[in-house]
Design a protein around this motif. Structure first.
Motif, short mmCIF file in Angstrom:
data_model
loop_
_atom_site.label_atom_id
_atom_site.label_comp_id
_atom_site.label_asym_id
_atom_site.label_seq_id
_atom_site.Cartn_x
_atom_site.Cartn_y
_atom_site.Cartn_z
N MET A 43 0.82 -1.21 0.00
CA MET A 43 0.00 0.00 0.00
C MET A 43 0.86 1.27 0.00
O MET A 43 0.46 2.29 -0.56
N VAL A 44 2.05 1.22 0.59
CA VAL A 44 2.95 2.38 0.62
C VAL A 44 3.36 2.76 -0.80
O VAL A 44 3.28 3.93 -1.19
N ILE A 45 3.76 1.77 -1.59
CA ILE A 45 4.17 2.03 -2.98
C ILE A 45 2.97 2.46 -3.81
O ILE A 45 3.06 3.39 -4.61
N GLU A 46 1.82 1.79 -3.62
CA GLU A 46 0.64 2.12 -4.41
C GLU A 46 0.19 3.56 -4.18
O GLU A 46 -0.13 4.28 -5.13
N LYS A 47 0.17 4.01 -2.93
CA LYS A 47 -0.23 5.39 -2.64
C LYS A 47 0.75 6.40 -3.21
O LYS A 47 0.35 7.44 -3.71
N ALA A 48 2.04 6.08 -3.14
CA ALA A 48 3.05 7.00 -3.67
C ALA A 48 2.94 7.13 -5.19
O ALA A 48 2.96 8.23 -5.73
N VAL A 49 2.79 6.00 -5.87
CA VAL A 49 2.72 6.03 -7.34
C VAL A 49 1.40 6.64 -7.81
O VAL A 49 1.38 7.41 -8.76
N LYS A 50 0.31 6.32 -7.14
CA LYS A 50 -0.99 6.85 -7.54
C LYS A 50 -1.02 8.38 -7.48
O LYS A 50 -1.64 9.02 -8.32
N GLY A 51 -0.33 8.94 -6.50
CA GLY A 51 -0.27 10.40 -6.39
C GLY A 51 0.52 11.04 -7.51
O GLY A 51 0.33 12.22 -7.82
N MET A 52 1.42 10.30 -8.15
CA MET A 52 2.25 10.84 -9.23
C MET A 52 1.62 10.67 -10.61
O MET A 52 2.05 11.31 -11.56
N LEU A 53 0.62 9.80 -10.71
CA LEU A 53 0.00 9.54 -12.01
C LEU A 53 -0.98 10.64 -12.39
O LEU A 53 -1.49 11.35 -11.52
N PRO A 54 -1.28 10.77 -13.70
CA PRO A 54 -2.26 11.77 -14.12
C PRO A 54 -3.64 11.45 -13.55
O PRO A 54 -3.99 10.28 -13.40
#
Length: 86
Positions: A43-54
């Motif tokens: 979940m840590v990686i998913e939240k970080a990446v999701k915030g960077m996506l369009p």
């Protein structure tokens, strides 16, 4: 991506907070990095990446394709070509 090996520096392990809302009044839940990495490391990686996506349909499609696993073991294997004798 192996999410178990994520590390942060300084006091971020205690100070970095993650928030989730249930939708009900007073339903804001918060947890810090230490608890989240122990409970759900992916979940840590998913939240970080999701915030960077369009933000929009393209970003949601990109996020659905991403695979994050807690450990080194996963069900996606590389191609294993076999020799064909003709």
């Amino acid at each position: 991506i192996n999410a178990e090996k994520v590390a942060v520096t300084g006091r971020k392990a205690q100070d970095k907070m993650y928030y989730a809302h249930s939708g009900y009044p007073g339903g804001l839940k918060e947890t810090n990095f230490e608890k989240l990495i122990a409970h759900k490391p992916e979940m840590v990686i998913e939240k970080a990446v999701k915030g960077m996506l369009p933000k929009g349909p393209l970003g949601r499609a990109m996020f659905r394709k991403m695979k994050v696993y807690a450990g080194a073991e996963h069900k996606h294997t590389a191609q294993q070509p076999q020799v064909l004798d003709i």
